[in-house]
Scaffold this active site. Sequence first.
Site, PDB file in Angstrom:
ATOM      1  N   GLY A  80      14.608  31.287   2.412  1.00  0.00           N
ATOM      2  CA  GLY A  80      13.159  31.178   2.362  1.00  0.00           C
ATOM      3  C   GLY A  80      12.378  32.465   2.524  1.00  0.00           C
ATOM      4  O   GLY A  80      11.196  32.426   2.888  1.00  0.00           O
ATOM      5  N   LYS A  81      12.989  33.613   2.209  1.00  0.00           N
ATOM      6  CA  LYS A  81      12.283  34.892   2.389  1.00  0.00           C
ATOM      7  C   LYS A  81      11.061  35.007   1.474  1.00  0.00           C
ATOM      8  O   LYS A  81       9.976  35.385   1.916  1.00  0.00           O
ATOM      9  CB  LYS A  81      13.244  36.058   2.144  1.00  0.00           C
ATOM     10  CG  LYS A  81      14.371  36.163   3.160  1.00  0.00           C
ATOM     11  CD  LYS A  81      15.282  37.336   2.877  1.00  0.00           C
ATOM     12  CE  LYS A  81      15.988  37.220   1.543  1.00  0.00           C
ATOM     13  NZ  LYS A  81      16.849  36.028   1.423  1.00  0.00           N
ATOM     14  N   SER A  82      11.245  34.705   0.190  1.00  0.00           N
ATOM     15  CA  SER A  82      10.113  34.812  -0.739  1.00  0.00           C
ATOM     16  C   SER A  82       9.043  33.777  -0.427  1.00  0.00           C
ATOM     17  O   SER A  82       7.843  34.040  -0.574  1.00  0.00           O
ATOM     18  CB  SER A  82      10.599  34.663  -2.187  1.00  0.00           C
ATOM     19  OG  SER A  82      11.438  35.744  -2.553  1.00  0.00           O
TER      20      SER A  82
ATOM     21  N   GLU B 128      11.887  41.497  -1.880  1.00  0.00           N
ATOM     22  CA  GLU B 128      13.094  42.086  -2.474  1.00  0.00           C
ATOM     23  C   GLU B 128      13.237  43.551  -2.061  1.00  0.00           C
ATOM     24  O   GLU B 128      13.624  44.421  -2.847  1.00  0.00           O
ATOM     25  CB  GLU B 128      13.061  41.956  -3.998  1.00  0.00           C
ATOM     26  CG  GLU B 128      12.860  40.547  -4.528  1.00  0.00           C
ATOM     27  CD  GLU B 128      14.055  39.630  -4.265  1.00  0.00           C
ATOM     28  OE1 GLU B 128      15.078  40.110  -3.724  1.00  0.00           O
ATOM     29  OE2 GLU B 128      13.970  38.433  -4.601  1.00  0.00           O
ATOM     30  N   ALA B 129      12.947  43.823  -0.799  1.00  0.00           N
ATOM     31  CA  ALA B 129      12.911  45.205  -0.321  1.00  0.00           C
ATOM     32  C   ALA B 129      14.284  45.865  -0.311  1.00  0.00           C
ATOM     33  O   ALA B 129      14.369  47.095  -0.257  1.00  0.00           O
ATOM     34  CB  ALA B 129      12.303  45.249   1.080  1.00  0.00           C
TER      35      ALA B 129
END
Length: 223
Positions: A14-16, A87-88
């Site tokens: 769930g990062k995005s 998306e680092a």
Amino acid sequence: MAQFLFFTGPMDCGKSTLALQMDHTHASSGRRGRIFTCHDRSGVARISSRLGLDKQAIEVDTDFDFWAYVVAELTGGKRVDYLICDEAQFYAPDQVDQLARIVDELQLDVFTFGILTDFQTRMFPASQRLVELVDRMETLQVQALCWCGERATHNARTVNGGMVTEGSQVVVGDTVSADEAASGEPAPVVAYEVLCRRHHRRRLSRAVAKATLTPDPLPFSEG
């Protein structure tokens, strides 16, 4: 004080989604930010969530300079209160340093989102630099699951369903090159999935497990 934060976890945690939620929360309170991405799954300059949420973003290529961009925005009379950087892991380490400079010298909040390690379990250079520089790193609490039901901790790259451990560190999945499309030949299907450490070490992807393992009991005769 401005903050430099790194939200991380394996794929499918769930990062995005959190990046988009954080942008919504800050924008709703009247703050103005900019959102960035690099090699998003959608293939365009957008942050996209597997839940279906998406938003236009600024693509970070190898020549992008965060410091020069933000300074140009501010000197041009535009307001910038925070940066959302999804998306680092695909950024260059120098770009991470630029983000740290923005926090320290311009007093802007920078929220970064990405995975720590690649399909070979090696840390991405940008992720390593983030760990070294951020004020705080937070592991997302939503736990991705391996096909076996255990907590997934490793990212795996698959080709036609089978796990691979060699190749370029950055390959976007589910895409077909122009040469492959022109050839008329079926292209290998490159995808990603999350696995527990045990099955990552055994290279046992979902497709391979389905083909080689069976949940049925052994056919012992009764009586």
